[in-house]
Design a protein around this motif. Structure first.
Motif, mmCIF file in Angstrom:
data_model
loop_
_atom_site.group_PDB
_atom_site.id
_atom_site.type_symbol
_atom_site.label_atom_id
_atom_site.label_comp_id
_atom_site.label_asym_id
_atom_site.label_seq_id
_atom_site.Cartn_x
_atom_site.Cartn_y
_atom_site.Cartn_z
ATOM 1 N N PHE A 225 -13.527 9.815 2.805
ATOM 2 C CA PHE A 225 -13.792 9.969 4.234
ATOM 3 C C PHE A 225 -12.522 9.749 5.047
ATOM 4 N N LYS A 226 -11.368 9.808 4.353
ATOM 5 C CA LYS A 226 -10.050 9.669 4.963
ATOM 6 C C LYS A 226 -9.900 8.348 5.707
ATOM 7 N N ILE A 227 -10.488 7.311 5.137
ATOM 8 C CA ILE A 227 -10.357 5.958 5.664
ATOM 9 C C ILE A 227 -9.493 5.157 4.704
ATOM 10 N N LYS A 228 -8.397 4.640 5.188
ATOM 11 C CA LYS A 228 -7.465 3.902 4.335
ATOM 12 C C LYS A 228 -7.957 2.471 4.111
ATOM 13 N N ARG A 229 -7.821 2.011 2.894
ATOM 14 C CA ARG A 229 -8.115 0.618 2.560
ATOM 15 C C ARG A 229 -6.801 -0.173 2.578
ATOM 16 N N GLU A 230 -6.727 -1.148 3.470
ATOM 17 C CA GLU A 230 -5.504 -1.940 3.603
ATOM 18 C C GLU A 230 -5.525 -3.091 2.586
ATOM 19 N N GLU A 231 -5.447 -2.729 1.315
ATOM 20 C CA GLU A 231 -5.628 -3.720 0.255
ATOM 21 C C GLU A 231 -4.543 -4.790 0.256
ATOM 22 N N LYS A 232 -3.297 -4.402 0.387
ATOM 23 C CA LYS A 232 -2.207 -5.375 0.352
ATOM 24 C C LYS A 232 -2.275 -6.326 1.541
ATOM 25 N N GLN A 233 -2.577 -5.775 2.701
ATOM 26 C CA GLN A 233 -2.686 -6.599 3.900
ATOM 27 C C GLN A 233 -3.790 -7.640 3.741
ATOM 28 N N ILE A 234 -4.944 -7.193 3.242
ATOM 29 C CA ILE A 234 -6.072 -8.095 3.053
ATOM 30 C C ILE A 234 -5.767 -9.122 1.970
ATOM 31 N N GLU A 235 -5.148 -8.658 0.892
ATOM 32 C CA GLU A 235 -4.817 -9.558 -0.218
ATOM 33 C C GLU A 235 -3.872 -10.663 0.239
ATOM 34 N N ASN A 236 -2.874 -10.309 1.038
ATOM 35 C CA ASN A 236 -1.927 -11.307 1.544
ATOM 36 C C ASN A 236 -2.612 -12.294 2.474
ATOM 37 N N TYR A 237 -3.510 -11.802 3.279
ATOM 38 C CA TYR A 237 -4.224 -12.683 4.211
ATOM 39 C C TYR A 237 -5.097 -13.677 3.450
ATOM 40 N N LEU A 238 -5.738 -13.209 2.393
ATOM 41 C CA LEU A 238 -6.649 -14.058 1.628
ATOM 42 C C LEU A 238 -5.919 -15.153 0.848
ATOM 43 N N LYS A 239 -4.597 -15.089 0.803
ATOM 44 C CA LYS A 239 -3.836 -16.143 0.131
ATOM 45 C C LYS A 239 -3.844 -17.436 0.937
ATOM 46 N N ASN A 240 -4.256 -17.334 2.217
ATOM 47 C CA ASN A 240 -4.494 -18.541 2.982
ATOM 48 C C ASN A 240 -5.683 -19.282 2.367
ATOM 49 N N GLU A 241 -5.672 -20.594 2.445
ATOM 50 C CA GLU A 241 -6.761 -21.369 1.848
ATOM 51 C C GLU A 241 -7.494 -22.176 2.911
ATOM 52 N N PRO A 242 -8.823 -22.265 2.758
ATOM 53 C CA PRO A 242 -9.678 -21.506 1.826
ATOM 54 C C PRO A 242 -10.018 -20.151 2.417
ATOM 55 N N SER A 243 -10.323 -19.175 1.557
ATOM 56 C CA SER A 243 -10.606 -17.824 2.044
ATOM 57 C C SER A 243 -11.851 -17.245 1.394
ATOM 58 N N ILE A 244 -12.508 -16.357 2.141
ATOM 59 C CA ILE A 244 -13.709 -15.671 1.676
ATOM 60 C C ILE A 244 -13.482 -14.174 1.829
#
Length: 242
Positions: free
Chosen positions: A136-155
Motif C-alpha cells: 500500500f506504499k506505506i513505509k515501515r520505519e523499522e530502524k527508527q522504531i528499533e532505536n527508540y525502543l532501546k530506551n528502557e523500559p519499552s513496549i
C-alpha cells in the motif's frame, strides 16, 4: 465476535518500573456488516468495567469498508482511558485512512513513538504498520522504531508475531501482537505455525516478553475450534526471567 473469554495473564519482566502495570490487550476485532451494535456495546461495557492503565489494539479492527460500519466503529470511542492502536493487514486493505477518521478518541501508533508516565516513571511505547504495508506504499520505519525502543523500559506494538525480531534487536521489554487468531479452527493451527513463529499466548526470548493475542473476531468463517477468542489484561510483574 465472542466476548465471554476474559482472562488476566501475568507476565514477568526484569524492569521494576513496570511492576503491576495492567494493559487491556485487544486484537483482531474484524468488525464487519454482520457484527451487531449490541455486540460492540457489550464489548465496551465489559472492558470499561475492568481495571487497567491503558488499552492497546494490535490490528485488524475492520473487515469491511468503513462506510458500512461507521455507527459501529463510533461505539469503540467509548472505551475508557487511553487507547493505542496499530494497523493490521485487513485495516490496510479496507481503508486505514477512513478508519483513523472514525477512531477519533484513539492514538494511532503506526511508525509512532509515545512516552507515558507510570508511577512517576517514563515508559516508552512504539508501533509499526502491518508487514503488508509495502503493498500500500506505506513505509515501515523499522530502524527508527528499533532505536527508540532501546530506551528502557519499552513496549512494542505490531500486528504480526513475525516482527518479534525488532523487539529482540532493540531489547524491548514487551512485544504485543495478534493476527494468528490462535489458528481459529483446529487443525489450521499447524498451517499458521508454518508462517508465524508464535501461534498464541506468552513466550520469552532473550530479555523480551512476547504475547500473541488470539483476538475477538473471526476471519472467513464465523467459527472457532480449539482457539477461543480472548479479551486479556496483561499484568506485568517484576521478576528475573530465566
Amino acid at each position: 465476535m465472542t466476548l465471554s473469554n476474559f482472562q488476566t495473564v501475568e507476565i514477568f519482566v526484569k524492569n521494576e518500573k513496570l511492576n503491576d502495570l495492567k494493559i487491556l490487550h485487544l486484537s483482531d476485532l474484524h468488525i464487519n456488516k454482520k457484527t451487531t451494535i449490541s455486540q460492540l456495546k457489550e464489548l465496551v461495557f465489559l472492558c470499561n468495567n475492568l481495571i487497567f492503565d491503558f488499552v492497546v489494539i494490535t490490528g485488524d479492527i475492520i473487515d469491511t469498508k468503513v462506510k458500512f460500519i461507521k455507527e459501529k466503529l463510533q461505539i469503540l470511542n467509548e472505551l475508557k482511558g487511553v487507547v493505542y492502536y496499530i494497523s493490521g493487514n485487513h485495516d490496510l486493505f479496507y481503508g486505514l485512512e477512513d478508519l483513523k477518521k472514525e477512531l477519533f478518541n484513539f492514538i494511532f501508533m503506526d511508525n509512532n513513538c509515545k512516552e507515558f508516565i507510570y508511577k512517576n516513571e517514563t515508559i516508552f511505547l512504539a508501533g509499526l504498520p502491518d508487514r503488508f504495508s509495502k503493498f500500500f506504499k506505506i513505509k515501515r520505519e523499522e530502524k527508527q522504531i528499533e532505536n527508540y525502543l532501546k530506551n528502557e523500559p519499552s513496549i512494542f506494538l505490531a500486528h504480526q508475531p513475525k516482527d518479534y525480531k525488532i523487539a529482540l534487536n532493540s531489547n524491548s521489554t514487551l512485544f504485543l501482537c495478534g493476527h494468528t487468531h490462535g489458528g481459529q479452527i483446529y487443525p489450521f493451527h499447524y498451517l499458521v505455525k508454518l508462517v508465524q513463529p508464535f501461534l498464541a499466548g506468552l513466550f520469552y526470548k532473550q530479555n523480551t516478553a512476547i504475547y500473541v493475542n488470539k483476538g475477538i473476531g473471526t476471519w472467513g468463517i464465523n467459527f472457532r475450534y480449539k482457539a477461543n477468542a480472548e479479551i486479556t489484561i496483561v499484568k506485568l510483574i517484576t521478576k528475573i526471567v530465566e
